[in-house]
Design an enzyme around this catalytic site. Structure first.
Site, PDB file in Angstrom:
ATOM      1  N   ASP A 167       0.853  -1.193   0.000  1.00  0.00           N
ATOM      2  CA  ASP A 167       0.000   0.000   0.000  1.00  0.00           C
ATOM      3  C   ASP A 167       0.886   1.239   0.000  1.00  0.00           C
ATOM      4  O   ASP A 167       1.051   1.882   1.023  1.00  0.00           O
ATOM      5  CB  ASP A 167      -0.913  -0.045   1.226  1.00  0.00           C
ATOM      6  CG  ASP A 167      -1.754   1.209   1.366  1.00  0.00           C
ATOM      7  OD1 ASP A 167      -1.801   2.000   0.410  1.00  0.00           O
ATOM      8  OD2 ASP A 167      -2.362   1.388   2.438  1.00  0.00           O
ATOM      9  N   LYS A 174       0.347   3.743  -2.161  1.00  0.00           N
ATOM     10  CA  LYS A 174      -0.452   4.846  -2.724  1.00  0.00           C
ATOM     11  C   LYS A 174       0.401   5.667  -3.693  1.00  0.00           C
ATOM     12  O   LYS A 174       0.526   6.889  -3.588  1.00  0.00           O
ATOM     13  CB  LYS A 174      -1.054   5.701  -1.623  1.00  0.00           C
ATOM     14  CG  LYS A 174      -2.013   4.920  -0.729  1.00  0.00           C
ATOM     15  CD  LYS A 174      -2.775   5.798   0.236  1.00  0.00           C
ATOM     16  CE  LYS A 174      -3.663   4.972   1.147  1.00  0.00           C
ATOM     17  NZ  LYS A 174      -2.940   4.195   2.156  1.00  0.00           N
ATOM     18  N   ASP A 188       2.900   9.514  -8.608  1.00  0.00           N
ATOM     19  CA  ASP A 188       3.971  10.335  -9.200  1.00  0.00           C
ATOM     20  C   ASP A 188       3.846  10.328 -10.721  1.00  0.00           C
ATOM     21  O   ASP A 188       2.876   9.800 -11.284  1.00  0.00           O
ATOM     22  CB  ASP A 188       5.326   9.772  -8.727  1.00  0.00           C
ATOM     23  CG  ASP A 188       6.337  10.875  -8.486  1.00  0.00           C
ATOM     24  OD1 ASP A 188       6.501  11.730  -9.376  1.00  0.00           O
ATOM     25  OD2 ASP A 188       6.957  10.881  -7.412  1.00  0.00           O
TER      26      ASP A 188
HETATM   27  O1  O7E Z   1      -8.150   2.033  10.423  1.00  0.00           O
HETATM   28  P1  O7E Z   1      -7.392   0.766  10.429  1.00  0.00           P
HETATM   29  O2  O7E Z   1      -6.430   0.664  11.580  1.00  0.00           O
HETATM   30  O3  O7E Z   1      -8.286  -0.448  10.313  1.00  0.00           O
HETATM   31  O4  O7E Z   1      -6.427   0.761   9.148  1.00  0.00           O
HETATM   32  C1  O7E Z   1      -6.910   0.982   7.870  1.00  0.00           C
HETATM   33  C2  O7E Z   1      -5.809   0.811   6.855  1.00  0.00           C
HETATM   34  O5  O7E Z   1      -6.329   1.071   5.560  1.00  0.00           O
HETATM   35  C3  O7E Z   1      -4.600   1.719   7.025  1.00  0.00           C
HETATM   36  O6  O7E Z   1      -3.462   1.034   6.546  1.00  0.00           O
HETATM   37  C4  O7E Z   1      -4.900   2.895   6.116  1.00  0.00           C
HETATM   38  O7  O7E Z   1      -3.727   3.499   5.632  1.00  0.00           O
HETATM   39  C5  O7E Z   1      -5.639   2.193   4.986  1.00  0.00           C
HETATM   40  N1  O7E Z   1      -6.621   3.017   4.250  1.00  0.00           N
HETATM   41  C6  O7E Z   1      -7.646   3.650   4.891  1.00  0.00           C
HETATM   42  O8  O7E Z   1      -7.812   3.536   6.099  1.00  0.00           O
HETATM   43  N2  O7E Z   1      -8.518   4.418   4.171  1.00  0.00           N
HETATM   44  C7  O7E Z   1      -8.441   4.568   2.824  1.00  0.00           C
HETATM   45  O9  O7E Z   1      -9.257   5.238   2.238  1.00  0.00           O
HETATM   46  C8  O7E Z   1      -7.420   3.893   2.147  1.00  0.00           C
HETATM   47  C9  O7E Z   1      -6.562   3.095   2.860  1.00  0.00           C
HETATM   48  C10 O7E Z   1      -5.699   2.258   2.147  1.00  0.00           C
HETATM   49  O10 O7E Z   1      -5.205   1.275   2.590  1.00  0.00           O
HETATM   50  O11 O7E Z   1      -5.570   2.503   0.858  1.00  0.00           O
HETATM   51  C11 O7E Z   1      -5.185   1.494   0.138  1.00  0.00           C
HETATM   52  C12 O7E Z   1      -5.922   0.227   0.547  1.00  0.00           C
END
Ligand code: O7E
Length: 214
Positions: free
Chosen positions: A60, A62, A65
């Protein structure tokens, strides 16, 4: 990634031993382990192959770039053994395509962020969520990320996304509910703190999988 438990753990711990211990314990239960900057910045990309012994790994990062930099990031990530990478769609079609092209060379997957799960997602990104779904479809991504914290939005995104797989974060600590999230259209839920901060992460994962199978 083929759904089985439909649970992906977000392994946002920064201690290497803790990360490996949790991976060892619950790797066999979950469909994938998602690693993010907190873990990679503290332990390095070398932790990816170690975690991969226990489950598929989603990076992950994200990625957001220019196409050439995206390509370089994806190459390093897949060389390290990750099974999938997450990129941002707002940087545009060419940047997403660069990720998808590298993934195709390695036989791996790309997931594109659409609407995020936190309140701030409403400020800017929500207005363009459907465009971002279209970017994912147009460029051949395997799936998208959509919010468990807004089931009604998740359903709208699902309708737009056709066959794309949907990974949905925001269950537990951010207020989303596991079963509701699947019912709204997610293929997988992503859960971090409610598992890795639990007294017994293994049991927390079992409980969540039970809710998903109800
Ligand atoms: O809230 P938690 O502890 O259950 O963690 C959620 C995880 O998902 C954390 O790694 C955070 O960075 C990720 N996440 C989100 O919480 N919201 C988003 O909109 C997107 C992500 C994410 O992981 O994006 C790629 C999957």
């Amino acid at each position: 990634m083929v759904p089985d438990s439909r649970l992906i753990i977000a392994l946002d711990v920064t201690d290497r031993e803790e990360a490996l211990q949790i991976s060892r314990k619950i790797g066999g239960l979950v469909d994938a382990i998602k690693v993010n900057y907190p873990l990679i910045l503290s332990c390095g990309l070398g932790i990816v192959p170690e975690i991969k012994k226990y489950a598929n790994v989603i990076a992950d990062f994200k990625v957001a770039d220019i196409p050439n930099t995206n390509r370089l990031i994806c190459e390093e990530t897949f060389k390290a053994g990750a099974d999938a990478i997450i990129c941002q769609g707002f940087v545009g079609n060419d940047s997403v395509k660069a990720c998808v092209d590298v993934a195709a060379q390695f036989g791996k997957e790309v997931y594109v962020v659409t609407e995020m799960s936190h309140p701030g997602a409403i400020d800017f990104i929500q207005k363009h969520a459907m465009d971002l779904v279209d970017v994912a479809i147009k460029n051949g991504a395997s799936g998208i990320i959509a919010p468990a914290t807004r089931p009604e939005r998740l359903s709208e995104i699902k309708r737009r996304s056709k066959d794309l797989k949907i990974l949905s974060p925001g269950v537990g600590a951010q207020g989303g509910d596991a079963r509701t999230t699947l019912d709204a259209g997610a293929d997988f839920i992503i859960v971090g703190r409610s598992i890795y901060n639990a007294k017994d992460p293994y049991q927390a994962a079992i409980d969540l999988i039970g809710q998903l199978r109800r």
